[in-house]
Write a protein that holds these residues in place. Structure first.
Motif, PDB file in Angstrom:
ATOM      1  N   PHE A   1      10.993   2.143  15.724  1.00 47.49           N
ATOM      2  CA  PHE A   1      11.666   2.701  14.543  1.00 47.49           C
ATOM      3  C   PHE A   1      13.166   2.829  14.790  1.00 47.49           C
ATOM      4  N   ILE A   2      13.525   3.320  15.977  1.00 48.99           N
ATOM      5  CA  ILE A   2      14.946   3.477  16.317  1.00 48.99           C
ATOM      6  C   ILE A   2      15.651   2.125  16.289  1.00 48.99           C
ATOM      7  N   LYS A   3      15.008   1.119  16.858  1.00 48.92           N
ATOM      8  CA  LYS A   3      15.609  -0.218  16.859  1.00 48.92           C
ATOM      9  C   LYS A   3      15.822  -0.720  15.430  1.00 48.92           C
ATOM     10  N   LYS A   4      14.804  -0.556  14.576  1.00 48.74           N
ATOM     11  CA  LYS A   4      14.909  -1.003  13.183  1.00 48.74           C
ATOM     12  C   LYS A   4      16.012  -0.242  12.449  1.00 48.74           C
ATOM     13  N   LEU A   5      16.048   1.087  12.634  1.00 50.72           N
ATOM     14  CA  LEU A   5      17.018   1.935  11.945  1.00 50.72           C
ATOM     15  C   LEU A   5      18.447   1.478  12.242  1.00 50.72           C
ATOM     16  N   ILE A   6      18.759   1.303  13.517  1.00 53.30           N
ATOM     17  CA  ILE A   6      20.136   0.985  13.897  1.00 53.30           C
ATOM     18  C   ILE A   6      20.471  -0.468  13.568  1.00 53.30           C
ATOM     19  N   THR A   7      19.508  -1.369  13.717  1.00 53.53           N
ATOM     20  CA  THR A   7      19.753  -2.783  13.380  1.00 53.53           C
ATOM     21  C   THR A   7      20.081  -2.931  11.897  1.00 53.53           C
ATOM     22  N   ILE A   8      19.299  -2.241  11.045  1.00 51.78           N
ATOM     23  CA  ILE A   8      19.555  -2.314   9.596  1.00 51.78           C
ATOM     24  C   ILE A   8      20.898  -1.672   9.270  1.00 51.78           C
ATOM     25  N   ALA A   9      21.189  -0.520   9.899  1.00 46.90           N
ATOM     26  CA  ALA A   9      22.445   0.196   9.622  1.00 46.90           C
ATOM     27  C   ALA A   9      23.664  -0.614  10.044  1.00 46.90           C
ATOM     28  N   MET A  10      23.542  -1.366  11.142  1.00 43.19           N
ATOM     29  CA  MET A  10      24.683  -2.153  11.632  1.00 43.19           C
ATOM     30  C   MET A  10      25.131  -3.205  10.619  1.00 43.19           C
TER      31      MET A  10
ATOM     32  N   SER B   1       0.837  -1.204   0.000  1.00 43.77           N
ATOM     33  CA  SER B   1       0.000   0.000   0.000  1.00 43.77           C
ATOM     34  C   SER B   1       0.871   1.254   0.000  1.00 43.77           C
ATOM     35  N   THR B   2       2.026   1.186   0.698  1.00 46.56           N
ATOM     36  CA  THR B   2       2.925   2.349   0.749  1.00 46.56           C
ATOM     37  C   THR B   2       3.458   2.689  -0.639  1.00 46.56           C
ATOM     38  N   GLN B   3       3.891   1.661  -1.379  1.00 44.92           N
ATOM     39  CA  GLN B   3       4.451   1.904  -2.709  1.00 44.92           C
ATOM     40  C   GLN B   3       3.395   2.428  -3.677  1.00 44.92           C
ATOM     41  N   ILE B   4       2.163   1.944  -3.551  1.00 46.68           N
ATOM     42  CA  ILE B   4       1.084   2.442  -4.412  1.00 46.68           C
ATOM     43  C   ILE B   4       0.803   3.907  -4.103  1.00 46.68           C
ATOM     44  N   LYS B   5       0.734   4.250  -2.818  1.00 42.61           N
ATOM     45  CA  LYS B   5       0.491   5.649  -2.435  1.00 42.61           C
ATOM     46  C   LYS B   5       1.615   6.556  -2.940  1.00 42.61           C
ATOM     47  N   LEU B   6       2.853   6.111  -2.742  1.00 43.46           N
ATOM     48  CA  LEU B   6       3.989   6.927  -3.180  1.00 43.46           C
ATOM     49  C   LEU B   6       4.025   7.068  -4.696  1.00 43.46           C
ATOM     50  N   GLY B   7       3.636   6.013  -5.396  1.00 44.71           N
ATOM     51  CA  GLY B   7       3.575   6.073  -6.861  1.00 44.71           C
ATOM     52  C   GLY B   7       2.586   7.122  -7.344  1.00 44.71           C
ATOM     53  N   PHE B   8       1.412   7.159  -6.689  1.00 39.79           N
ATOM     54  CA  PHE B   8       0.409   8.159  -7.088  1.00 39.79           C
ATOM     55  C   PHE B   8       0.836   9.573  -6.674  1.00 39.79           C
ATOM     56  N   VAL B   9       1.549   9.706  -5.558  1.00 40.71           N
ATOM     57  CA  VAL B   9       2.081  11.024  -5.176  1.00 40.71           C
ATOM     58  C   VAL B   9       3.050  11.515  -6.246  1.00 40.71           C
ATOM     59  N   MET B  10       3.921  10.613  -6.731  1.00 40.39           N
ATOM     60  CA  MET B  10       4.865  10.986  -7.792  1.00 40.39           C
ATOM     61  C   MET B  10       4.124  11.407  -9.064  1.00 40.39           C
ATOM     62  N   LEU B  11       3.027  10.732  -9.373  1.00 42.26           N
ATOM     63  CA  LEU B  11       2.231  11.099 -10.547  1.00 42.26           C
ATOM     64  C   LEU B  11       1.616  12.491 -10.376  1.00 42.26           C
ATOM     65  N   LEU B  12       1.112  12.766  -9.167  1.00 40.57           N
ATOM     66  CA  LEU B  12       0.540  14.092  -8.898  1.00 40.57           C
ATOM     67  C   LEU B  12       1.601  15.180  -9.041  1.00 40.57           C
ATOM     68  N   GLN B  13       2.809  14.876  -8.577  1.00 44.80           N
ATOM     69  CA  GLN B  13       3.890  15.861  -8.677  1.00 44.80           C
ATOM     70  C   GLN B  13       4.357  16.058 -10.119  1.00 44.80           C
ATOM     71  N   ALA B  14       4.133  15.025 -10.952  1.00 42.43           N
ATOM     72  CA  ALA B  14       4.616  15.085 -12.342  1.00 42.43           C
ATOM     73  C   ALA B  14       3.536  15.480 -13.341  1.00 42.43           C
TER      74      ALA B  14
ATOM     75  N   TYR C   1       3.397  -1.749  11.031  1.00 43.86           N
ATOM     76  CA  TYR C   1       4.284  -0.599  11.252  1.00 43.86           C
ATOM     77  C   TYR C   1       5.733  -0.979  10.949  1.00 43.86           C
ATOM     78  N   LYS C   2       6.139  -2.156  11.391  1.00 41.74           N
ATOM     79  CA  LYS C   2       7.521  -2.591  11.152  1.00 41.74           C
ATOM     80  C   LYS C   2       7.814  -2.683   9.660  1.00 41.74           C
ATOM     81  N   ARG C   3       6.838  -3.205   8.909  1.00 43.31           N
ATOM     82  CA  ARG C   3       7.025  -3.296   7.455  1.00 43.31           C
ATOM     83  C   ARG C   3       7.180  -1.894   6.856  1.00 43.31           C
ATOM     84  N   GLU C   4       6.323  -0.962   7.287  1.00 44.44           N
ATOM     85  CA  GLU C   4       6.404   0.413   6.794  1.00 44.44           C
ATOM     86  C   GLU C   4       7.752   1.036   7.174  1.00 44.44           C
ATOM     87  N   ALA C   5       8.188   0.774   8.424  1.00 38.80           N
ATOM     88  CA  ALA C   5       9.442   1.365   8.908  1.00 38.80           C
ATOM     89  C   ALA C   5      10.625   0.887   8.078  1.00 38.80           C
ATOM     90  N   VAL C   6      10.669  -0.409   7.808  1.00 39.43           N
ATOM     91  CA  VAL C   6      11.773  -0.974   7.014  1.00 39.43           C
ATOM     92  C   VAL C   6      11.790  -0.345   5.619  1.00 39.43           C
TER      93      VAL C   6
END
Length: 611
Positions: free
Chosen positions: A366-375, A101-114, A330-335
């Motif tokens: 979110f903080i846990k996910k951010l640092i775990t992925i960055a490590m 759902s996030t990618q679909i929303k972002l795709g339509f936002v990009m279309l609106l901007q373009a 939420y975790k999926r969205e955060a990643v």
């Protein structure tokens, strides 16, 4: 683009038979975009939804799928109605099973901007895009709230605002708008989503009357929409809850459809997940809906026709399990957001997306996910994670959020070390760097230590962080512990701010000073501008720096959050300032009144030092 030295041989007429030249290296995103046109053209030729979904999955890079949505819709906008309908069907089919759902929303936002650019080649681009968005809302792949939220990403002059207005006022407000939108691009070779839903409801009601499981399975198969079987699951389970007498038949049908391979495991799970999302509404009509659903989940798992991981994920009917499902989403969205940030280095966009999610209770997650992925990434991403953490601490996250996030990281340190061998050392660096960046106070390390078991590996990591943060020249070393990356150094930023304020105070131009602050590109660090400007006004007994703050606030360069943070830091250091500036407290009180009067600070801002 980055250039890599590659050996490419080409004929050379005079000097030598082969010449060594440079060829540009393509990025993963460029490779991904190049593949899209072929996939989309193939789909327009064959209409094969399943193959297109498979091709998209083979590309990988799930975080890039917004570009697929944008390319797919923009290509269809200049085609016939048949292709437009095919695109709507494809998006609905791949929703949740290939496209998030996030990618679909972002795709339509990009279309609106373009859309302003699209309108140059497609005269009716505004109207066509409005239709696509309205259709996506009707097909349940865009939430109605998207129409308001998307406005925040558009400029006042953007035609994207016209698109959203037309979608809301002309299409989604019309009588029988769902039916009209489903048939707007008539002539499609596909049945519409609403038609499929109607047929599913009819065949299930017929099944409840006659109890013929084989006939019901045959009808489901004849629908030829395997990507939409989650609707069969959702509707069947709902009917079972509405009519307890039919529950046994419904369980029998779903079990048989699963055993025959008619309804896949992923479609079964997706169907149950969709019920979870509507349980609160169902409970208004069926008071026992949650307990009935929980019983159904347990039965399905025990009989083997629902994946056991579904139950353990916490997605059942209780309030607690609703929370588990919410956290999982939420975790999926955060990643997805973190991966996108590592690609784009766009802090304001990430903060805006986090605000839109509206789930501050999960900030530590979110903080846990951010640092775990960055490590598990390179130094560049580690530096970016520290920079982002500093920005979040200024703009969005409380000190308590950050402390909780690090506690979660330290509590799971042993598990993390199974996948990331040097996790303990890396986490120690992140903790120490957070202290140097003023994200954590040294006392926070003691607070964290009092919560951890004394002999756990997390406690050892915490001790290492204390040593690193208190070592000689710790600031300089930790600010460059990952080679500087793409980040900023606190000391460098402070020096720049001091110089620009001194230049302005000695007769510089206010417009030029504002330009310098903006060009620093660190809006999350503007509290330092506020702090230094206030201290300079106290020291020099000249209040011209307050005029600069007034201009910066008026132009939106310095936000009320950054103003508050800057004033708070001066307030907390007043005792030390008073040693050199005897009337520091009186001056600060007058600055606070000035700030409140001009809207820089909220009326409730306190002048007593925080503890």
């Amino acid at each position: 683009h980055a250039m890599l030295n590659r050996l490419i041989f080409s004929s050379h007429k005079k000097l030598e038979p082969y010449e060594l030249i440079e060829a540009p290296a393509t990025t993963p995103l460029e490779d991904y975009k190049k593949s899209l046109v072929t996939i989309i053209e193939e789909y327009f030729s064959t209409g094969d939804v399943k193959q297109t979904g498979s091709d998209l999955k083979e590309l990988g890079y799930d975080d890039f799928h917004r570009y697929f949505v944008k390319k797919l819709v923009s290509m269809a906008m200049d085609r016939h109605d048949k292709e437009k309908e095919m695109v709507s069907v494809l998006l609905s089919s791949l929703y949740g099973d290939g496209l998030s759902s996030t990618q679909i929303k972002l795709g339509f936002v990009m279309l609106l901007q373009a859309v302003d650019d699209l309108a140059v080649d497609i005269p009716d681009a505004v109207d066509v895009l409005a239709l696509f968005i309205a259709r996506a809302v009707v097909d349940d792949i865009l939430p109605p709230a998207f129409l308001n939220k998307a406005k925040g990403s558009l400029t006042e002059s953007s035609k994207g605002l016209q698109v959203l207005q037309i979608a809301a006022k002309s299409y989604l407000s019309a009588p029988h708008h769902a039916e009209l939108l489903e048939r707007r691009w008539g002539g499609s070779t596909h049945i519409t989503v609403e038609e499929v839903k109607r047929r599913i409801t009819d065949l299930l009601k017929e099944y409840i009357k006659n109890g013929d499981t084989a006939e019901a399975c045959r009808c489901i198969r004849e629908l030829a929409v395997p990507f939409f079987h989650h609707e069969v699951v959702k509707r069947a389970a709902t009917l079972g809850m509405e009519s307890p007498a039919a529950e046994t038949l419904i369980v029998k049908l779903l079990k048989e459809a699963s055993e025959e391979g008619l309804i896949s495991s992923s479609q079964m799970v997706k169907g149950f997940s969709r019920i979870v999302e509507s349980l609160d509404d169902l409970s208004l009509d069926i008071p026992s809906a949650k307990s009935q659903f929980q019983t159904l989940v347990s039965k399905a798992v025990s009989e083997g026709w629902l994946d056991s991981s579904y139950e353990s994920s916490g997605a059942n009917g209780s309030v607690q399990d609703d929370d588990h499902e919410k956290l999982r989403r939420y975790k999926r969205e955060a990643v997805s957001m973190i991966h996108e940030y590592f690609l784009s280095d766009d802090i304001p966009e990430l903060i805006r997306t986090l605000k839109e999610l509206g789930l501050p209770e999960y900030n530590p997650v979110f903080i846990k996910k951010l640092i775990t992925i960055a490590m598990d990434r390179k130094n560049r991403e580690k530096e970016m994670a520290s920079v982002l953490l500093s920005s979040l601490s200024m703009e969005l996250f409380s000190n308590e959020d950050i402390v909780k996030g690090f506690i979660m990281l330290l509590e799971s340190a042993e598990d993390t070390a199974l996948d990331i061998l040097d996790a303990s050392d890396e986490l120690g660096l992140f903790l120490a760097r957070a202290v140097i960046d003023d994200v954590l106070a040294p006392l926070n390390l003691d607070e964290i230590g009092s919560i951890l078991p004394p002999k756990c590996s997390g406690a050892e990591t915490l001790n290492m962080a204390r040593s690193l943060a208190s070592a000689r020249h710790a600031g300089e070393r930790l600010l460059r512990c990952w080679g500087g990356g793409t980040g900023w150094a606190v000391e460098d930023a402070k020096d720049k701010i001091t110089k620009l304020l001194e230049e302005y105070e000695s007769g510089g131009d206010v417009g030029e000073a504002c330009k310098c602050i903006r060009e620093m590109g660190m809006p999350f660090f503007n509290h330092e501008v506020v702090k230094k400007a206030l201290v300079m006004a106290m020291e020099k007994k000249k209040e011209c720096t307050l005029s600069l703050l007034h201009e910066c606030f008026g132009e939106g360069i310095i936000t009320i959050n950054q103003m508050t943070k800057g004033f708070s830091r001066v307030r907390d250091g007043l005792d030390d300032l008073a040693l050199d500036i005897p009337d520091a407290r009186e001056k600060f009180l007058s600055y606070v009144e000035h700030g409140k009067k001009n809207g820089w600070l909220v009326p409730s801002f306190g002048v007593a030092a925080s503890t």
